[in-house]
Design a protein around this motif. Sequence first.
Motif, PDB file in Angstrom:
ATOM      1  N   THR A  31      -8.053  76.165  58.942  1.00 32.18           N
ATOM      2  CA  THR A  31      -8.420  74.774  58.708  1.00 32.18           C
ATOM      3  C   THR A  31      -7.869  74.366  57.360  1.00 32.18           C
ATOM      4  N   TYR A  32      -7.233  73.232  57.317  1.00 28.97           N
ATOM      5  CA  TYR A  32      -6.659  72.727  56.065  1.00 28.97           C
ATOM      6  C   TYR A  32      -7.649  71.817  55.348  1.00 28.97           C
ATOM      7  N   VAL A  33      -8.129  70.835  56.055  1.00 33.41           N
ATOM      8  CA  VAL A  33      -9.061  69.861  55.475  1.00 33.41           C
ATOM      9  C   VAL A  33     -10.123  69.508  56.506  1.00 33.41           C
ATOM     10  N   MET A  34     -11.343  69.322  56.030  1.00 30.97           N
ATOM     11  CA  MET A  34     -12.422  68.749  56.839  1.00 30.97           C
ATOM     12  C   MET A  34     -12.848  67.444  56.187  1.00 30.97           C
ATOM     13  N   GLY A  35     -13.066  66.446  57.013  1.00 25.94           N
ATOM     14  CA  GLY A  35     -13.461  65.154  56.477  1.00 25.94           C
ATOM     15  C   GLY A  35     -14.645  64.563  57.215  1.00 25.94           C
ATOM     16  N   TRP A  36     -15.268  63.603  56.546  1.00 20.94           N
ATOM     17  CA  TRP A  36     -16.316  62.792  57.168  1.00 20.94           C
ATOM     18  C   TRP A  36     -15.871  61.331  57.104  1.00 20.94           C
ATOM     19  N   PHE A  37     -16.013  60.666  58.220  1.00 13.42           N
ATOM     20  CA  PHE A  37     -15.750  59.235  58.316  1.00 13.42           C
ATOM     21  C   PHE A  37     -16.986  58.555  58.893  1.00 13.42           C
ATOM     22  N   PHE A  47     -13.287  56.039  55.578  1.00 13.50           N
ATOM     23  CA  PHE A  47     -13.372  57.359  54.964  1.00 13.50           C
ATOM     24  C   PHE A  47     -14.646  57.478  54.145  1.00 13.50           C
ATOM     25  N   VAL A  48     -15.252  58.686  54.200  1.00 13.68           N
ATOM     26  CA  VAL A  48     -16.431  58.975  53.403  1.00 13.68           C
ATOM     27  C   VAL A  48     -16.139  60.083  52.389  1.00 13.68           C
ATOM     28  N   ALA A  49     -15.714  61.242  52.898  1.00 13.50           N
ATOM     29  CA  ALA A  49     -15.496  62.390  52.017  1.00 13.50           C
ATOM     30  C   ALA A  49     -14.617  63.406  52.724  1.00 13.50           C
ATOM     31  N   ALA A  50     -13.999  64.281  51.944  1.00 14.19           N
ATOM     32  CA  ALA A  50     -13.178  65.345  52.508  1.00 14.19           C
ATOM     33  C   ALA A  50     -13.222  66.558  51.602  1.00 14.19           C
ATOM     34  N   VAL A  51     -13.007  67.731  52.206  1.00 12.53           N
ATOM     35  CA  VAL A  51     -12.945  68.977  51.451  1.00 12.53           C
ATOM     36  C   VAL A  51     -11.759  69.790  51.935  1.00 12.53           C
ATOM     37  N   TYR A  52     -10.961  70.256  50.985  1.00 14.05           N
ATOM     38  CA  TYR A  52      -9.862  71.146  51.303  1.00 14.05           C
ATOM     39  C   TYR A  52     -10.445  72.539  51.483  1.00 14.05           C
ATOM     40  N   TRP A  53     -10.241  73.107  52.658  1.00 16.49           N
ATOM     41  CA  TRP A  53     -11.001  74.277  53.066  1.00 16.49           C
ATOM     42  C   TRP A  53     -10.794  75.472  52.148  1.00 16.49           C
ATOM     43  N   ASN A  54      -9.576  75.815  51.830  1.00 16.88           N
ATOM     44  CA  ASN A  54      -9.314  77.013  51.031  1.00 16.88           C
ATOM     45  C   ASN A  54      -9.727  76.841  49.572  1.00 16.88           C
ATOM     46  N   GLU A  55      -9.383  75.693  48.995  1.00 14.75           N
ATOM     47  CA  GLU A  55      -9.629  75.499  47.568  1.00 14.75           C
ATOM     48  C   GLU A  55     -11.052  75.019  47.273  1.00 14.75           C
ATOM     49  N   GLY A  56     -11.645  74.345  48.249  1.00 10.61           N
ATOM     50  CA  GLY A  56     -12.951  73.745  48.015  1.00 10.61           C
ATOM     51  C   GLY A  56     -12.891  72.426  47.285  1.00 10.61           C
ATOM     52  N   THR A  57     -11.702  71.928  47.053  1.00 10.05           N
ATOM     53  CA  THR A  57     -11.534  70.639  46.372  1.00 10.05           C
ATOM     54  C   THR A  57     -12.087  69.520  47.242  1.00 10.05           C
ATOM     55  N   THR A  58     -12.797  68.597  46.616  1.00  7.06           N
ATOM     56  CA  THR A  58     -13.424  67.505  47.358  1.00  7.06           C
ATOM     57  C   THR A  58     -12.923  66.148  46.869  1.00  7.06           C
ATOM     58  N   THR A  59     -13.030  65.176  47.737  1.00  6.39           N
ATOM     59  CA  THR A  59     -12.705  63.806  47.382  1.00  6.39           C
ATOM     60  C   THR A  59     -13.673  62.888  48.118  1.00  6.39           C
ATOM     61  N   TYR A  60     -14.008  61.750  47.481  1.00  4.45           N
ATOM     62  CA  TYR A  60     -15.024  60.853  48.028  1.00  4.45           C
ATOM     63  C   TYR A  60     -14.568  59.402  47.975  1.00  4.45           C
ATOM     64  N   GLY A  66     -21.168  60.198  43.903  1.00  6.15           N
ATOM     65  CA  GLY A  66     -22.387  60.386  43.137  1.00  6.15           C
ATOM     66  C   GLY A  66     -23.640  60.443  43.988  1.00  6.15           C
ATOM     67  N   ARG A  67     -23.533  60.039  45.253  1.00  3.20           N
ATOM     68  CA  ARG A  67     -24.699  60.065  46.151  1.00  3.20           C
ATOM     69  C   ARG A  67     -24.521  61.067  47.286  1.00  3.20           C
ATOM     70  N   PHE A  68     -23.282  61.240  47.743  1.00  2.00           N
ATOM     71  CA  PHE A  68     -23.005  62.138  48.856  1.00  2.00           C
ATOM     72  C   PHE A  68     -22.295  63.381  48.342  1.00  2.00           C
ATOM     73  N   THR A  69     -22.546  64.511  49.006  1.00  5.98           N
ATOM     74  CA  THR A  69     -21.874  65.758  48.664  1.00  5.98           C
ATOM     75  C   THR A  69     -21.391  66.432  49.940  1.00  5.98           C
ATOM     76  N   ILE A  70     -20.103  66.718  49.975  1.00  6.26           N
ATOM     77  CA  ILE A  70     -19.537  67.449  51.104  1.00  6.26           C
ATOM     78  C   ILE A  70     -19.392  68.915  50.707  1.00  6.26           C
ATOM     79  N   SER A  71     -19.692  69.800  51.631  1.00  9.83           N
ATOM     80  CA  SER A  71     -19.552  71.225  51.348  1.00  9.83           C
ATOM     81  C   SER A  71     -19.157  71.949  52.627  1.00  9.83           C
ATOM     82  N   ARG A  72     -18.545  73.114  52.453  1.00  3.85           N
ATOM     83  CA  ARG A  72     -18.177  73.897  53.629  1.00  3.85           C
ATOM     84  C   ARG A  72     -18.682  75.312  53.472  1.00  3.85           C
ATOM     85  N   ASP A  73     -18.961  75.924  54.622  1.00  6.29           N
ATOM     86  CA  ASP A  73     -19.393  77.317  54.671  1.00  6.29           C
ATOM     87  C   ASP A  73     -18.323  78.071  55.445  1.00  6.29           C
ATOM     88  N   ASP A  74     -17.537  78.820  54.728  1.00  8.97           N
ATOM     89  CA  ASP A  74     -16.408  79.525  55.330  1.00  8.97           C
ATOM     90  C   ASP A  74     -16.867  80.571  56.340  1.00  8.97           C
TER      91      ASP A  74
END
Length: 127
Positions: A31-37, A47-60, A66-74
Amino acid sequence: QVQLMQSGGGLVQAGDSLELSCAISGRILKTYVMGWFRQPPGKEREFVAAVYWNEGTTTYADSVKGRFTISRDDFKNTVSLQMRSLKPEDTAIYFCAREPYWGPNFAPDRAQAYTNWGQGTQVTVSS
């Protein structure tokens, strides 16, 4: 074939918190990126948020920063969206999305960039 199964959502009051989850199953190689829309009533998907799977880098999106947090469990192959201080304008159908392949011009805020989609879950925030 890859499936994204969403859970969570529902009806809450303004100021409440809610968590959405998305479980990835099937023939997952990477998986490269997971996103929420989300798609508010009568509006286009945004668009709401996304996380780059390997790096854990997030964007909102600015509207949720400041209100939402995206996270992944590998280990569990899941991605979550923790939503706090919810507002009526957060009311929408929320979708998780997955893109398995890296691309030089990948734009995580573009729905068209994602290959797999969850079934959608309703979040309603009352005032």
